[in-house]
Write a protein that holds these residues in place. Structure first.
Motif, PDB file in Angstrom:
ATOM      1  N   VAL B  42      58.241  34.677   8.585  1.00  0.00           N
ATOM      2  CA  VAL B  42      59.426  35.376   9.110  1.00  0.00           C
ATOM      3  C   VAL B  42      60.353  35.789   7.969  1.00  0.00           C
ATOM      4  CG1 VAL B  42      61.565  35.010  10.407  1.00  0.00           C
ATOM      5  CG2 VAL B  42      59.368  34.393  11.422  1.00  0.00           C
ATOM      6  N   VAL B  45      58.684  38.524   5.621  1.00  0.00           N
ATOM      7  CA  VAL B  45      58.371  39.860   6.130  1.00  0.00           C
ATOM      8  C   VAL B  45      59.579  40.803   6.019  1.00  0.00           C
ATOM      9  CG1 VAL B  45      58.956  39.683   8.587  1.00  0.00           C
ATOM     10  CG2 VAL B  45      56.888  40.887   7.891  1.00  0.00           C
ATOM     11  N   VAL B  46      60.776  40.248   6.073  1.00  0.00           N
ATOM     12  CA  VAL B  46      61.959  41.116   5.968  1.00  0.00           C
ATOM     13  C   VAL B  46      62.084  41.705   4.555  1.00  0.00           C
ATOM     14  CG1 VAL B  46      64.469  41.202   6.106  1.00  0.00           C
ATOM     15  CG2 VAL B  46      63.169  40.024   7.880  1.00  0.00           C
ATOM     16  N   ALA B  49      59.391  44.236   4.068  1.00  0.00           N
ATOM     17  CA  ALA B  49      59.694  45.540   4.676  1.00  0.00           C
ATOM     18  C   ALA B  49      60.667  46.330   3.804  1.00  0.00           C
ATOM     19  CB  ALA B  49      60.285  45.332   6.073  1.00  0.00           C
ATOM     20  N   LEU B  50      61.657  45.624   3.254  1.00  0.00           N
ATOM     21  CA  LEU B  50      62.600  46.300   2.348  1.00  0.00           C
ATOM     22  C   LEU B  50      61.888  46.782   1.092  1.00  0.00           C
ATOM     23  CD1 LEU B  50      65.666  43.893   2.654  1.00  0.00           C
ATOM     24  CD2 LEU B  50      65.568  46.252   3.447  1.00  0.00           C
TER      25      LEU B  50
END
Lengths: 333, 130
Positions: B42, B45-46, B49-50
């Protein structure tokens, strides 16, 4: 979660540069630069405050080489907008004056040594900075406080001298050294003229915009141009109290920072929303006519023109400048 | 044939200790592995993505990426927004590290799996902790 990730990875994705444009990558331009103000100086070239990158970039128009002055606040991530780091610059007396939106400071840079030699806090988030040579002052627009803050220079040290209330503004700023006036817009379609000596508002007129944004001046002819966010360029005659001369709807949407080339008699209005820059000719009487358009990229909302007939357009998503040659012949006057 | 089956059954019943011998096998601690994977995933993944969105390769480095990204931070604490960004990056790195630690512990500190096979009147019983 997946929707959010999709949005993060797809929204505002980088656009390819338009055909025919030369790309000038700026140091640490990735992951993007929240450009706002761009300037041209015959001495220092294109001055591009580098926002998040922490730099003030000086682009040599001849070679397109970049010299970075690396002295401003720097941030790791770029989220769009232009609220990070250095966002505005002006030149005067051998110094560069730079405002930093993160530190809320006005910095004085020795242009030869390329070093910050003095700083002063500003009262509110700074937007535009301009040097007023006849008073040796630096004026800073602070829209959040609806005021212009005036700094006098004691040597190189800026000292708060005054605040000029501009209810409903100020947006953009240009100094008319021939008439000792400062012109700035109010957001809702008006422009005001301020005496730089008395700091009093001496005139106000409707500028023909619904949503005033950029400002540019043909000092010799006394023509003041306004760029309207909705897609319009207008002219007022400052020699006659801001008498409106003409408005022209242009195929550019989301106009913000504009510039004028006295050499070509052309006004440049980049539209951030539709990635199109309108090039408008200004004839001898101040009338406007569309002489061309140039493709840019989405978000390209600022421009500065050099003395070689080229427009330097900001590309925030890529942290680059796009160099677009204006092929149109000189207009009027 | 019947005699042979009776013999085999008799042998089996006569040697219960051999048949009931417990065997030990080490298995990953699934509780740690799953929770570590979820936390790491979790919070990785942020920034991933950035990293894709902004072409910031360093953010794609697990655990250390957000901290490496802080090299581009000067006067960051001057603005509340940038303070939040810095705090978010540090927190994200810490949570990624916590997830990675849980995952590592789950994989390294294996849980003993005790399995026993015991004859019963109707056949055999297999028991243990899996």
């Amino acid at each position: 979660m997946l929707t959010a990730l999709f949005a993060i990875t797809t929204l505002g994705c980088r656009a390819s540069p338009p055909p025919g444009a030369t790309v000038v990558p700026l140091p640490d331009g990735r992951p993007g630069i929240g450009f706002d103000d761009l300037r041209f100086s015959p001495t220092y070239g294109i001055l591009a405050p580098g926002g998040r990158s922490g730099k003030l970039d000086l682009v040599d128009p001849a070679t397109l080489s970049v010299t970075a002055i690396d002295s401003f606040s720097m941030a790791p991530l770029y989220f769009g907008g232009h609220d990070q780091g250095a966002t505005s610059v002006d030149v005067g007396g051998g110094f560069l004056f730079v405002t930093d939106r993160t530190t809320l400071k006005l910095a004085v840079v020795d242009a030869t040594k390329k070093q910050v030699v003095a700083t002063a806090p500003v009262s509110a988030s700074p937007d535009y900075v301009r040097y007023v040579p006849h008073t040796n002052e630096v004026w800073v627009t602070e829209p959040d406080a609806s005021q212009l803050e005036v700094f006098s220079l004691a040597g190189v040290q800026p000292m708060h001298a005054a605040a000029i209330a501009t209810p409903g503004g100020p947006e953009s700023l240009v100094i008319d050294t021939m008439r000792d006036r400062a012109y700035t817009h109010l957001w809702a379609g008006a422009t005001i003229s301020i005496d730089v000596h008395t700091r009093a508002i001496v005139a106000q007129w409707s500028n023909g915009c619904t949503d005033s944004r950029g400002i540019a001046l043909d000092q010799a002819r006394g023509l003041l141009f306004a760029g309207c966010a909705e897609g319009r360029g207008t002219v007022a005659d400052v020699t006659h109290g801001g008498m409106p001369l003409v408005t022209l709807d242009v195929p550019a949407r989301g106009i913000d920072v504009i510039d004028y080339s006295p050499m070509l008699g052309h006004l440049y209005l980049p539209g951030a929303s539709n990635a199109t820059m309108a090039i408008v000719g200004v004839d001898a009487a101040g009338a406007l006519s569309l002489v061309g358009t140039a493709p840019t990229v989405k978000g390209a909302h600022c421009v500065a023109v050099d003395d070689r007939g080229r427009a330097f357009v900001c590309d925030p998503a890529n942290g680059d400048l796009l160099v677009i040659r204006d092929p149109s012949p000189r207009s009027g006057g | 044939m019947t005699k042979a089956l009776v013999f085999l059954l008799a042998m089996t019943l006569l040697t219960p200790s051999a048949a009931a011998a417990s065997s030990r096998r080490d298995r990953p601690n699934l509780r740690y592995v799953i929770s570590g994977s979820v936390v790491l995933g979790v919070f990785y993944v942020v920034p991933l993505a950035l990293a894709i969105r902004y072409e910031e390769g360093e953010l794609a480095v697990p655990v250390l990426g957000p901290l490496i990204d802080l090299r581009r931070c000067r006067d960051c604490t001057a603005s509340p927004v940038e303070q939040g960004v810095v705090a978010g990056l540090v927190l994200d790195a810490a949570l990624q590290a916590a997830g990675a630690a849980l995952l590592t512990v789950g994989l390294v500190r294996r849980r003993p799996a005790r399995v026993s096979v015991t004859p019963t009147p109707t056949g055999i019983a297999i028991g243990g902790r899996f």
